[in-house]
Design a protein around this motif. Structure first.
Motif, PDB file in Angstrom:
ATOM      1  N   ARG A 104       6.527  74.224 -28.843  1.00 57.21           N
ATOM      2  CA  ARG A 104       7.534  73.659 -27.950  1.00 57.21           C
ATOM      3  C   ARG A 104       7.321  74.225 -26.557  1.00 57.21           C
ATOM      4  O   ARG A 104       7.325  75.441 -26.379  1.00 57.21           O
ATOM      5  N   TYR A 105       7.175  73.316 -25.589  1.00 63.17           N
ATOM      6  CA  TYR A 105       6.915  73.749 -24.228  1.00 63.17           C
ATOM      7  C   TYR A 105       7.943  73.140 -23.281  1.00 63.17           C
ATOM      8  O   TYR A 105       8.322  71.975 -23.426  1.00 63.17           O
ATOM      9  N   TRP A 106       8.325  73.954 -22.301  1.00 64.90           N
ATOM     10  CA  TRP A 106       9.295  73.528 -21.280  1.00 64.90           C
ATOM     11  C   TRP A 106       8.664  73.644 -19.896  1.00 64.90           C
ATOM     12  O   TRP A 106       7.909  74.584 -19.626  1.00 64.90           O
ATOM     13  N   GLY A 107       9.081  72.742 -19.025  1.00 60.81           N
ATOM     14  CA  GLY A 107       8.762  72.903 -17.620  1.00 60.81           C
ATOM     15  C   GLY A 107       9.780  73.806 -16.956  1.00 60.81           C
ATOM     16  O   GLY A 107      10.758  74.251 -17.583  1.00 60.81           O
ATOM     17  N   GLN A 108       9.570  74.063 -15.676  1.00 63.58           N
ATOM     18  CA  GLN A 108      10.438  74.989 -14.948  1.00 63.58           C
ATOM     19  C   GLN A 108      11.654  74.293 -14.353  1.00 63.58           C
ATOM     20  O   GLN A 108      12.587  74.964 -13.903  1.00 63.58           O
ATOM     21  N   GLY A 109      11.619  72.962 -14.340  1.00 65.26           N
ATOM     22  CA  GLY A 109      12.763  72.199 -13.850  1.00 65.26           C
ATOM     23  C   GLY A 109      12.619  71.738 -12.410  1.00 65.26           C
ATOM     24  O   GLY A 109      11.934  72.381 -11.609  1.00 65.26           O
ATOM     25  N   THR A 110      13.267  70.633 -12.123  1.00 68.21           N
ATOM     26  CA  THR A 110      13.325  70.120 -10.757  1.00 68.21           C
ATOM     27  C   THR A 110      14.747  69.640 -10.477  1.00 68.21           C
ATOM     28  O   THR A 110      15.371  68.995 -11.320  1.00 68.21           O
ATOM     29  N   GLN A 111      15.247  69.998  -9.310  1.00 65.74           N
ATOM     30  CA  GLN A 111      16.645  69.703  -8.970  1.00 65.74           C
ATOM     31  C   GLN A 111      16.788  68.272  -8.491  1.00 65.74           C
ATOM     32  O   GLN A 111      16.040  67.819  -7.606  1.00 65.74           O
ATOM     33  N   VAL A 112      17.772  67.595  -9.048  1.00 62.68           N
ATOM     34  CA  VAL A 112      18.171  66.264  -8.574  1.00 62.68           C
ATOM     35  C   VAL A 112      19.621  66.348  -8.131  1.00 62.68           C
ATOM     36  O   VAL A 112      20.488  66.758  -8.915  1.00 62.68           O
ATOM     37  N   THR A 113      19.874  65.985  -6.905  1.00 68.43           N
ATOM     38  CA  THR A 113      21.225  65.996  -6.357  1.00 68.43           C
ATOM     39  C   THR A 113      21.564  64.611  -5.843  1.00 68.43           C
ATOM     40  O   THR A 113      20.838  64.060  -5.003  1.00 68.43           O
ATOM     41  N   VAL A 114      22.647  64.054  -6.376  1.00 68.44           N
ATOM     42  CA  VAL A 114      23.091  62.724  -5.970  1.00 68.44           C
ATOM     43  C   VAL A 114      24.396  62.895  -5.205  1.00 68.44           C
ATOM     44  O   VAL A 114      25.427  63.259  -5.774  1.00 68.44           O
ATOM     45  N   SER A 115      24.319  62.624  -3.916  1.00 70.25           N
ATOM     46  CA  SER A 115      25.476  62.864  -3.068  1.00 70.25           C
ATOM     47  C   SER A 115      25.353  62.043  -1.794  1.00 70.25           C
ATOM     48  O   SER A 115      24.260  61.807  -1.293  1.00 70.25           O
ATOM     49  N   SER A 116      26.513  61.643  -1.282  1.00 71.81           N
ATOM     50  CA  SER A 116      26.524  60.934  -0.006  1.00 71.81           C
ATOM     51  C   SER A 116      26.761  61.906   1.147  1.00 71.81           C
ATOM     52  O   SER A 116      26.803  61.496   2.299  1.00 71.81           O
TER      53      SER A 116
END
Length: 116
Positions: A104-116
């Motif tokens: 099982r392998y994971w990435g380090q993640g990437t931030q997604v921000t949904v905002s006006s």
């Protein structure tokens, strides 16, 4: 060295689109079942989308059905998540995940921000 490296996150307005990418290396990517997870602030990491290796079937959590699409390119060792009509509640760190048997392998993640 096994690596999953996400990219493509960022700040987007509600209703906008993003495509996340995950580059795999150091293992035989084509043999692995793949998924995308996300973790919002103060919440547990949750499954967003998965793609079965055996038949390519795609599954999505209800809140993203019809808006997100998971895909892979085994020739390029890449996993993607196309996200359309983004909503503020989609704001999270997004992780790619690969699984084969007990591996099982994971990435380090990437931030997604949904905002006006």
């Amino acid at each position: 060295q096994v690596q999953l490296v996400e990219s493509g996150g960022g700040l987007v307005q509600p209703g906008g689109s993003l495509t996340l990418s995950c580059a795999a290396s150091g293992f035989t990517f084509s043999r692995f079942t793949v998924r995308w997870y996300r973790q919002a602030p103060g919440k547990e990491r949750r499954l967003v989308a998965g793609m079965l290796l055996i038949n390519g079937r795609r599954d999505y959590t209800d809140s993203v059905k019809g808006r997100f699409t998971i895909s892979r390119d085994n020739a390029k060792n890449m996993l993607y998540l196309q996200m359309n009509n983004l909503k503020p509640e989609d704001t999270a760190v997004y992780y790619c995940y690969a699984e084969y048997g007990s591996l099982r392998y994971w990435g380090q993640g990437t931030q997604v921000t949904v905002s006006s």
